[in-house]
Design an enzyme around this catalytic site. Structure first.
Site, PDB file in Angstrom:
ATOM      1  N   LYS A  73     -23.343   5.046  30.869  1.00  0.00           N
ATOM      2  CA  LYS A  73     -23.085   4.878  29.249  1.00  0.00           C
ATOM      3  C   LYS A  73     -22.884   3.061  29.175  1.00  0.00           C
ATOM      4  O   LYS A  73     -21.683   3.116  28.756  1.00  0.00           O
ATOM      5  CB  LYS A  73     -23.278   5.862  28.711  1.00  0.00           C
ATOM      6  CG  LYS A  73     -21.754   5.988  29.226  1.00  0.00           C
ATOM      7  CD  LYS A  73     -20.233   5.138  28.043  1.00  0.00           C
ATOM      8  CE  LYS A  73     -19.019   5.632  28.655  1.00  0.00           C
ATOM      9  NZ  LYS A  73     -18.536   4.261  28.535  1.00  0.00           N
ATOM     10  N   ASP A 103     -16.044  12.373  28.153  1.00  0.00           N
ATOM     11  CA  ASP A 103     -17.338  11.555  27.787  1.00  0.00           C
ATOM     12  C   ASP A 103     -18.317  13.305  27.818  1.00  0.00           C
ATOM     13  O   ASP A 103     -19.778  12.546  28.572  1.00  0.00           O
ATOM     14  CB  ASP A 103     -17.254  10.540  29.050  1.00  0.00           C
ATOM     15  CG  ASP A 103     -16.348   9.435  27.733  1.00  0.00           C
ATOM     16  OD1 ASP A 103     -16.311   9.671  27.390  1.00  0.00           O
ATOM     17  OD2 ASP A 103     -16.696   7.899  28.769  1.00  0.00           O
TER      18      ASP A 103
HETATM   19  P1  ATP Z   1     -15.375   6.192  31.771  1.00  0.00           P
HETATM   20  O1  ATP Z   1     -16.204   5.256  31.049  1.00  0.00           O
HETATM   21  O2  ATP Z   1     -15.711   7.730  31.979  1.00  0.00           O
HETATM   22  O3  ATP Z   1     -13.697   6.120  31.768  1.00  0.00           O
HETATM   23  P2  ATP Z   1     -15.804   4.730  34.543  1.00  0.00           P
HETATM   24  O4  ATP Z   1     -16.525   4.177  34.173  1.00  0.00           O
HETATM   25  O5  ATP Z   1     -14.303   3.703  33.839  1.00  0.00           O
HETATM   26  O6  ATP Z   1     -15.506   6.437  33.616  1.00  0.00           O
HETATM   27  P3  ATP Z   1     -15.533   6.217  36.742  1.00  0.00           P
HETATM   28  O7  ATP Z   1     -16.472   5.807  37.659  1.00  0.00           O
HETATM   29  O8  ATP Z   1     -16.125   7.535  36.173  1.00  0.00           O
HETATM   30  O9  ATP Z   1     -14.860   5.213  35.401  1.00  0.00           O
HETATM   31  O10 ATP Z   1     -14.226   6.619  37.763  1.00  0.00           O
HETATM   32  C1  ATP Z   1     -13.229   6.521  36.948  1.00  0.00           C
HETATM   33  C2  ATP Z   1     -11.764   7.639  38.557  1.00  0.00           C
HETATM   34  O11 ATP Z   1     -12.526   8.752  38.818  1.00  0.00           O
HETATM   35  C3  ATP Z   1     -12.216   6.311  39.846  1.00  0.00           C
HETATM   36  O12 ATP Z   1     -11.023   5.662  40.144  1.00  0.00           O
HETATM   37  C4  ATP Z   1     -12.311   7.540  40.961  1.00  0.00           C
HETATM   38  O13 ATP Z   1     -11.907   7.390  41.920  1.00  0.00           O
HETATM   39  C5  ATP Z   1     -12.824   9.064  39.684  1.00  0.00           C
HETATM   40  N1  ATP Z   1     -13.774   9.319  40.103  1.00  0.00           N
HETATM   41  C6  ATP Z   1     -13.904  10.714  40.118  1.00  0.00           C
HETATM   42  N2  ATP Z   1     -14.931  11.293  40.397  1.00  0.00           N
HETATM   43  C7  ATP Z   1     -16.288  10.345  40.955  1.00  0.00           C
HETATM   44  C8  ATP Z   1     -17.268   9.757  40.999  1.00  0.00           C
HETATM   45  N3  ATP Z   1     -18.364  11.395  41.102  1.00  0.00           N
HETATM   46  N4  ATP Z   1     -18.017   9.339  40.631  1.00  0.00           N
HETATM   47  C9  ATP Z   1     -17.056   7.749  40.591  1.00  0.00           C
HETATM   48  N5  ATP Z   1     -15.950   7.865  40.644  1.00  0.00           N
HETATM   49  C10 ATP Z   1     -14.974   9.809  40.010  1.00  0.00           C
END
Ligand code: ATP
Length: 295
Positions: A13, A139
């Site tokens: 997203k 989210d």
């Molecule tokens: P958001 O925009 O919801 O804050 P994000 O895109 O910034 O998410 P993610 O890629 O979801 O961040 O990753 C955040 C943390 O979550 C990472 O440090 C990772 O170790 C952990 N994590 C747990 N499950 C997953 C997954 N399925 N894929 C990626 N990271 C994950």
């Protein structure tokens, strides 16, 4: 239909707006966000396990493969809540950059909820899945539905919107990971002076007005992340200088996206960015949620 194996897409997203209205007594922030899914997606494969175990593998070795993984958490919650005898093996084919502001982990969790609903024959509605998703992360409910929506509360209250004006989206992620709690921790809510005009964004989407959408882009977390990571500003400046119609950081960053209407411009911006960062993706918005448009 009884499935033994199922594959579900987990799209990223972007935030067209992200506003923080207040810090709540429970420690969460009261937010107002317009979000939309794009066609950069992980794939979650789910294979039935008759021994009741939950296991997980991910194509990216640095992503946790235990209860710290949001998809694993989703499977554990579903199994406990509905006392499911069977288990599942989850395989995540990771395409969405991690810790990038693109909700990759939340989307994997949401895809797991949707997939297990079928694999384990639970017969739950999307609203019920979204409620379970809120226990995993703010989210996740949005990611259960996908499409375009206004998210309020701590992000878990979803009002569906119609599809925005069609356009290209160019995503660029500098080679740094950003921790969402760190960015929120550095935000001083009383001092925010760049609140986005969410109402104007809703109008831009309802009327499919591309230039009004570009004018209404706004994210109050952007200044916090920009002060921590100057590369984010360099990417923004490069996108603007190469002719992007609208530019914004997504979520807590560090991914920045450009909205572009003319295809000819896409190549110019892509090439300019590729000289600077490795993770650049040209995608489309996925539009509205299938069959359920409320605006
Ligand atoms: P958001 O925009 O919801 O804050 P994000 O895109 O910034 O998410 P993610 O890629 O979801 O961040 O990753 C955040 C943390 O979550 C990472 O440090 C990772 O170790 C952990 N994590 C747990 N499950 C997953 C997954 N399925 N894929 C990626 N990271 C994950």
């Amino acid at each position: 239909m009884n499935y033994v194996r199922i594959s579900v897409k987990a799209p990223a997203k972007i935030n067209l707006t992200l506003d923080v209205l207040a810090k709540r007594p429970d420690g969460y922030h009261e937010v107002e966000m317009v979000m939309t899914t794009v066609d950069l997606a992980d794939r979650v494969d789910m294979t039935l396990r008759e021994d009741g175990e939950i296991t997980l593998d991910c194509s990216a070795s640095f992503v946790p493969d235990d209860i710290r993984n949001h998809a694993y958490k989703a499977a554990t919650l579903m199994k406990e809540k509905f006392q499911v005898r069977q288990g599942v093996h989850l395989y995540i084919d990771k395409q969405i950059p991690v810790a990038a502001g693109l909700a990759g982990g939340s989307s994997d969790a949401a895809a797991t909820l949707r997939g297990l609903n079928q694999l384990w024959n639970l017969g739950l509605t999307k609203d019920e899945l979204a409620k379970i998703g809120a226990e995993i992360g703010s989210d996740v409910p949005f990611c259960v539905y996908g499409g375009t929506a206004l998210a309020t509360g701590r992000g878990e209250q979803i009002a569906h919107l119609g599809a925005p004006a069609p356009c290209w989206v160019i995503l660029a992620k500098p080679p740094i990971g950003v921790s969402t709690p760190d960015v929120y921790g550095n935000l001083r809510v009383a001092q925010i002076d760049n609140h986005p005009d969410t109402k104007q964004m809703l109008q831009a989407i309802a009327t499919q007005d591309f230039s009004l959408m570009c004018q209404s882009l706004g994210n109050v977390l952007e200044n916090v992340t920009l002060s921590l990571h100057p590369q984010v500003r360099q990417i923004k400046d490069l996108m603007i200088a190469s002719g992007a119609d609208g530019v914004l950081m997504s979520g807590s960053g560090p991914t920045v996206f450009a909205l572009v209407q003319k295809e000819a411009k896409v190549h110019r911006i892509y090439n300019a960015l590729r000289g600077f960062v490795k993770d650049v993706f040209v995608v489309r918005m996925l539009g509205a949620q299938d069959g359920e448009i409320l605006a």
